[in-house]
Design an enzyme around this catalytic site. Structure first.
Site, PDB file in Angstrom:
ATOM      1  N   SER A   1     -23.334 -22.037  -9.106  1.00 15.79           N
ATOM      2  CA  SER A   1     -22.860 -23.102  -9.977  1.00 15.79           C
ATOM      3  C   SER A   1     -23.979 -24.116 -10.191  1.00 15.79           C
ATOM      4  O   SER A   1     -24.423 -24.782  -9.246  1.00 15.79           O
ATOM      5  CB  SER A   1     -21.644 -23.789  -9.355  1.00 15.79           C
ATOM      6  OG  SER A   1     -21.256 -24.899 -10.135  1.00 15.79           O
TER       7      SER A   1
ATOM      8  N   HIS B   1     -22.585 -20.067 -13.363  1.00 16.10           N
ATOM      9  CA  HIS B   1     -21.393 -20.863 -13.649  1.00 16.10           C
ATOM     10  C   HIS B   1     -21.841 -22.254 -14.079  1.00 16.10           C
ATOM     11  O   HIS B   1     -22.648 -22.897 -13.395  1.00 16.10           O
ATOM     12  CB  HIS B   1     -20.524 -20.947 -12.392  1.00 16.10           C
ATOM     13  CG  HIS B   1     -19.208 -21.609 -12.592  1.00 16.10           C
ATOM     14  ND1 HIS B   1     -18.093 -20.936 -13.037  1.00 16.10           N
ATOM     15  CD2 HIS B   1     -18.819 -22.894 -12.400  1.00 16.10           C
ATOM     16  CE1 HIS B   1     -17.070 -21.761 -13.101  1.00 16.10           C
ATOM     17  NE2 HIS B   1     -17.490 -22.971 -12.735  1.00 16.10           N
TER      18      HIS B   1
ATOM     19  N   ASP C   1     -20.445 -25.996 -15.211  1.00 17.38           N
ATOM     20  CA  ASP C   1     -19.304 -26.899 -15.255  1.00 17.38           C
ATOM     21  C   ASP C   1     -19.510 -27.978 -16.311  1.00 17.38           C
ATOM     22  O   ASP C   1     -20.510 -28.703 -16.292  1.00 17.38           O
ATOM     23  CB  ASP C   1     -19.100 -27.564 -13.893  1.00 17.38           C
ATOM     24  CG  ASP C   1     -18.550 -26.607 -12.858  1.00 17.38           C
ATOM     25  OD1 ASP C   1     -17.565 -25.916 -13.172  1.00 17.38           O
ATOM     26  OD2 ASP C   1     -19.099 -26.540 -11.742  1.00 17.38           O
TER      27      ASP C   1
ATOM     28  N   MET D   1     -17.744 -31.362 -17.733  1.00 15.61           N
ATOM     29  CA  MET D   1     -16.739 -32.366 -17.386  1.00 15.61           C
ATOM     30  C   MET D   1     -16.838 -33.545 -18.352  1.00 15.61           C
ATOM     31  O   MET D   1     -17.936 -33.941 -18.754  1.00 15.61           O
ATOM     32  CB  MET D   1     -16.954 -32.855 -15.952  1.00 15.61           C
ATOM     33  CG  MET D   1     -17.023 -31.752 -14.920  1.00 15.61           C
ATOM     34  SD  MET D   1     -17.255 -32.426 -13.251  1.00 15.61           S
ATOM     35  CE  MET D   1     -17.681 -30.925 -12.354  1.00 15.61           C
TER      36      MET D   1
ATOM     37  N   HIS E   1     -17.332 -23.381 -17.800  1.00 15.44           N
ATOM     38  CA  HIS E   1     -16.031 -23.849 -17.307  1.00 15.44           C
ATOM     39  C   HIS E   1     -15.748 -25.218 -17.917  1.00 15.44           C
ATOM     40  O   HIS E   1     -16.374 -26.218 -17.544  1.00 15.44           O
ATOM     41  CB  HIS E   1     -16.094 -23.907 -15.775  1.00 15.44           C
ATOM     42  CG  HIS E   1     -14.858 -24.410 -15.119  1.00 15.44           C
ATOM     43  ND1 HIS E   1     -14.835 -24.825 -13.801  1.00 15.44           N
ATOM     44  CD2 HIS E   1     -13.581 -24.557 -15.580  1.00 15.44           C
ATOM     45  CE1 HIS E   1     -13.616 -25.217 -13.493  1.00 15.44           C
ATOM     46  NE2 HIS E   1     -12.848 -25.070 -14.545  1.00 15.44           N
TER      47      HIS E   1
ATOM     48  N   MET F   1     -13.864 -28.243 -18.049  1.00 16.21           N
ATOM     49  CA  MET F   1     -12.939 -29.158 -17.378  1.00 16.21           C
ATOM     50  C   MET F   1     -12.813 -30.400 -18.258  1.00 16.21           C
ATOM     51  O   MET F   1     -13.244 -31.491 -17.896  1.00 16.21           O
ATOM     52  CB  MET F   1     -13.460 -29.497 -15.984  1.00 16.21           C
ATOM     53  CG  MET F   1     -13.334 -28.345 -15.015  1.00 16.21           C
ATOM     54  SD  MET F   1     -13.944 -28.744 -13.359  1.00 16.21           S
ATOM     55  CE  MET F   1     -15.678 -28.357 -13.582  1.00 16.21           C
TER      56      MET F   1
ATOM     57  N   MET G   1      -9.242 -22.616  -8.815  1.00 15.19           N
ATOM     58  CA  MET G   1      -9.929 -23.754  -8.214  1.00 15.19           C
ATOM     59  C   MET G   1      -9.456 -23.902  -6.770  1.00 15.19           C
ATOM     60  O   MET G   1      -8.274 -24.124  -6.512  1.00 15.19           O
ATOM     61  CB  MET G   1      -9.638 -25.037  -8.994  1.00 15.19           C
ATOM     62  CG  MET G   1     -10.242 -25.082 -10.390  1.00 15.19           C
ATOM     63  SD  MET G   1     -12.044 -24.862 -10.405  1.00 15.19           S
ATOM     64  CE  MET G   1     -12.573 -26.241  -9.376  1.00 15.19           C
TER      65      MET G   1
ATOM     66  N   ASP H   1     -13.637 -20.866  -7.249  1.00 13.36           N
ATOM     67  CA  ASP H   1     -14.624 -21.944  -7.343  1.00 13.36           C
ATOM     68  C   ASP H   1     -14.211 -23.109  -6.459  1.00 13.36           C
ATOM     69  O   ASP H   1     -13.149 -23.687  -6.659  1.00 13.36           O
ATOM     70  CB  ASP H   1     -14.716 -22.400  -8.811  1.00 13.36           C
ATOM     71  CG  ASP H   1     -15.757 -23.488  -9.019  1.00 13.36           C
ATOM     72  OD1 ASP H   1     -16.513 -23.794  -8.071  1.00 13.36           O
ATOM     73  OD2 ASP H   1     -15.823 -24.021 -10.137  1.00 13.36           O
TER      74      ASP H   1
END
Length: 219
Positions: free
Chosen positions: A7, A32, A34, A36, A65, A67, A136, A174
């Site tokens: 990640s 991966h 993320d 946000m 991902h 979020m 998660m 994750d």
């Protein structure tokens, strides 16, 4: 084969390109990323331009991902940036089927993610339409948290549900994934282990990947 997905949230962003190349050289299977927005989770990270930069640096599959709230607004941008998977949260998508369809229409594999307190039954009517379920195992928003042990039962339940329906949906996990708990997570049915702090904080990515391969008996 169990796949390892470092990640990038836990990488050194001052030398992101080097970190990406080092992870690939160490034997990572995918990356991966993320995203946000400071609303769905209490943190702000990156946008499509970083995904585009990572895409230019590696040929590894990128699981982006999201979020974020209102993910539909950004799907085209992240698809164009080079995502291979786009994973959205069940909790963030008001019209989840529409969101998943939009991802696939943009030639990207759709995934859905569940927060720790979200029940597996929320997947009942979307599971056949996705390629990936991301469990998660920490509350999302920050790296370095401890693994929530109840996530193992959730992984098992999703695996059993998919098998009963003849689906080959990938299950990724994750949050708090470390060598010490990797066998239990894989044994519960996970196909992809997302590793953030445990990977980029290891000091030796190749040695860590070698340890993981031995633990999981892959390659």
């Amino acid at each position: 084969m169990i796949k390892i997905a470092p990640s990038l949230l836990s990488s050194d962003f001052t030398r992101l390109g080097e970190e990406v190349r080092a992870a690939e050289s160490a034997g990572a299977d995918m990356l991966h990323i993320d995203v946000m927005d400071g609303h769905f989770v209490p943190n702000i990270t990156i946008g499509p331009f970083i995904v585009e930069a990572v895409r230019k640096t590696t040929k590894l599959p990128l699981d982006v991902h999201l979020m974020i709230e209102e993910p539909d607004r950004y799907i085209k941008d992240f698809a164009a940036a080079g995502a291979d998977f786009l994973t959205v949260h069940v909790e963030a998508s008001i019209h989840l089927n529409r969101t998943v369809s939009l991802i696939r229409e943009n030639s990207v594999k759709p995934g859905v993610s569940l927060n720790p307190a979200t029940p597996v039954c929320s997947l009942d009517f979307i599971l056949p339409d996705v390629d990936l379920v991301l469990v998660m195992s920490v509350n999302p928003g920050f790296g370095g948290q401890g693994f929530i042990s109840g996530s193992l039962d959730k992984i098992k339940a999703i695996k059993e549900n998919a098998a009963k329906r003849g689906l080959k949906t990938l299950i990724a996990v994750d949050g708090g994934v470390r060598p010490e708990n990797s066998r239990d997570i894989a044994g519960a049915g996970a196909d992809i282990l997302v590793m953030g702090a445990a990977f980029f904080g290891s000091g030796d990515y190749k040695a860590l990947m070698g340890e993981m391969r031995k633990l999981l008996d892959t390659r």
